[in-house]
Write an enzyme that holds these catalytic residues in place. Structure first.
Site, PDB file in Angstrom:
ATOM      1  N   CYS A 113     -24.756  15.202   2.432  1.00 20.75           N
ATOM      2  CA  CYS A 113     -25.517  16.431   2.223  1.00 20.75           C
ATOM      3  C   CYS A 113     -26.920  16.128   1.692  1.00 20.75           C
ATOM      4  O   CYS A 113     -27.911  16.681   2.171  1.00 20.75           O
ATOM      5  CB  CYS A 113     -24.759  17.337   1.255  1.00 20.75           C
ATOM      6  SG  CYS A 113     -25.449  18.996   1.094  1.00 20.75           S
ATOM      7  N   CYS A 211     -17.477  21.159  -2.299  1.00 18.46           N
ATOM      8  CA  CYS A 211     -17.675  22.603  -2.137  1.00 18.46           C
ATOM      9  C   CYS A 211     -16.792  23.222  -1.070  1.00 18.46           C
ATOM     10  O   CYS A 211     -16.419  24.386  -1.179  1.00 18.46           O
ATOM     11  CB  CYS A 211     -19.149  22.902  -1.847  1.00 18.46           C
ATOM     12  SG  CYS A 211     -19.791  22.182  -0.321  1.00 18.46           S
TER      13      CYS A 211
END
Length: 372
Positions: A113, A211
């Site tokens: 990410c 997440c």
């Protein structure tokens, strides 16, 4: 070399105490601050699907975090924007994560990410709103070294919160346009700053889970995600074998294993067995005793160099092979333009394909890559 910057800084606001403290700190310094939050994943998307838990507590980038970030921005009186990057996050982080696990490797989505989405998109958005720099709540330090003509990334003052392992992919341009205000601070001081600013997140716990994977069950996520996509779970079932090739059991899929794993093998043996290696072609998983996990070397590719432009001759480093691993002394040698070979002074436990290897000289990040 350093360039002149304007007085506007975009703060990457996750809704946690660290990024909130950064916004409060920079605001108190009289800088023009704009808050940005990347909306990366619909937290309810797979909730309850294929046995996935309903709860979304404890994860970064949740909708509650967006609310918290917005509240902090209102408290500080700064503009605030949410940038929807769900499609790109799925393409650049979630899909590669799924592919890597199905191939018997153990990826790090947070590093993916950072490398492929967060810093790139935050800087693009920052420029669009008139800011040419971003500030984040990462515990790291950076500075420009005129002698080397390079931006340097270093470990923070608070080693217990060091996040440089996840930042090895930052480019020179990204480092030149990023500031890490918490690099010299200890975590209790940061919480104190947030409390002094009257921020409700001052005592908010740190997020612990990835997440998009509530409960941390990767195999369950893979099943739920592929089912949602209308894709069958590949049949990667096979044999559990010893280092001599003896078959000691069977498994339902290589995606359920990672190197160093002990639990969930389904074996009853006098002495504990651990996953030593995963073979995607044969679907075999090799198991053995704990001491068989020790290895003296690794190869890494998809490299990014920070303190040096490239590796041209062997150098001494300390190498970190997982986030909680203490960097270990090693000699780093170039194999070719895409690959390096690290030989450790002492054997290291559970070197895992798919994880990052990050190389340091004292506190400086030399560079890093992905273990093959």
């Amino acid at each position: 070399m350093p360039t002149e910057h304007n007085n506007t800084i975009a703060v990457a606001m996750s809704g946690g105490v660290d990024s909130s403290a950064v916004a409060a700190l920079l605001r108190a310094q009289g800088l023009e601050i704009v808050g940005l939050t990347l909306q990366l994943w619909n937290q309810r998307r797979l909730a309850g699907h294929e046995g996935m838990p309903e709860s979304v507590q404890g994860r970064c980038c949740s909708i509650d975090d967006v609310y918290d970030a917005r509240h902090v921005a209102e408290k500080l009186g700064i503009p605030y924007y949410v940038v929807n990057q769900q499609a790109r996050f799925e393409a650049d982080v979630v899909r590669p994560f799924v592919s890597e696990y199905l191939a018997g490797r153990t990826p790090i989505p947070c590093t993916l990410c950072n490398n492929h989405l967060k810093f790139d998109q935050l800087l693009i958005t920052a420029r669009q709103i008139g800011a040419d720099r971003i500030a984040t709540g990462h515990y790291a330090r950076n500075h420009y070294d005129p002698a080397r003509g390079r931006w340097i990334l270093s470990r923070p003052a608070d080693y217990t919160k060091d996040q440089t392992y996840f930042l090895f992919g930052l480019t020179q341009d990204q480092l030149s346009r990023t500031i890490f205000p918490l690099g010299e601070m200890q975590k209790p001081v940061v919480r104190g700053l947030a409390a002094e600013a009257g921020l409700a997140v001052a005592q908010k716990p740190d997020s612990q889970e990835i997440c998009f994977i509530p409960g941390g069950d990767y195999n369950l996520f893979l099943k739920a995600y592929l089912d949602e996509q209308g894709e069958p779970m590949p049949d990667t079932s096979g044999e559990l074998v010893t280092t001599t090739g003896e078959v000691v059991g069977h498994h339902e899929g290589i995606q359920a294993f990672t190197v160093g794993q002990r639990k969930g093998l389904g074996l009853s043996t006098p002495n504990p067995l651990y996953v030593l290696s995963i073979h995607p072609d044969s679907h075999q998983v090799t198991v053995g005793p704990d001491d068989a996990l020790l290895s003296r070397d690794l190869y890494a590719n998809r490299l990014n160099w920070i303190s040096i432009p490239e590796l041209t001759e062997p150098i001494r480093v300390t190498a970190k092979i997982r986030h909680r691993h203490t960097p270990a002394p090693a000699t780093l040698t170039r194999v070719d333009a895409e690959t390096v070979h690290a030989i450790f002074d002492e054997p290291q436990r559970a070197i895992t394909p798919g994880q990052s290897a990050v190389f340091y000289q004292e506190d400086e990040v030399v560079g890093g890559g992905w273990i093959t």
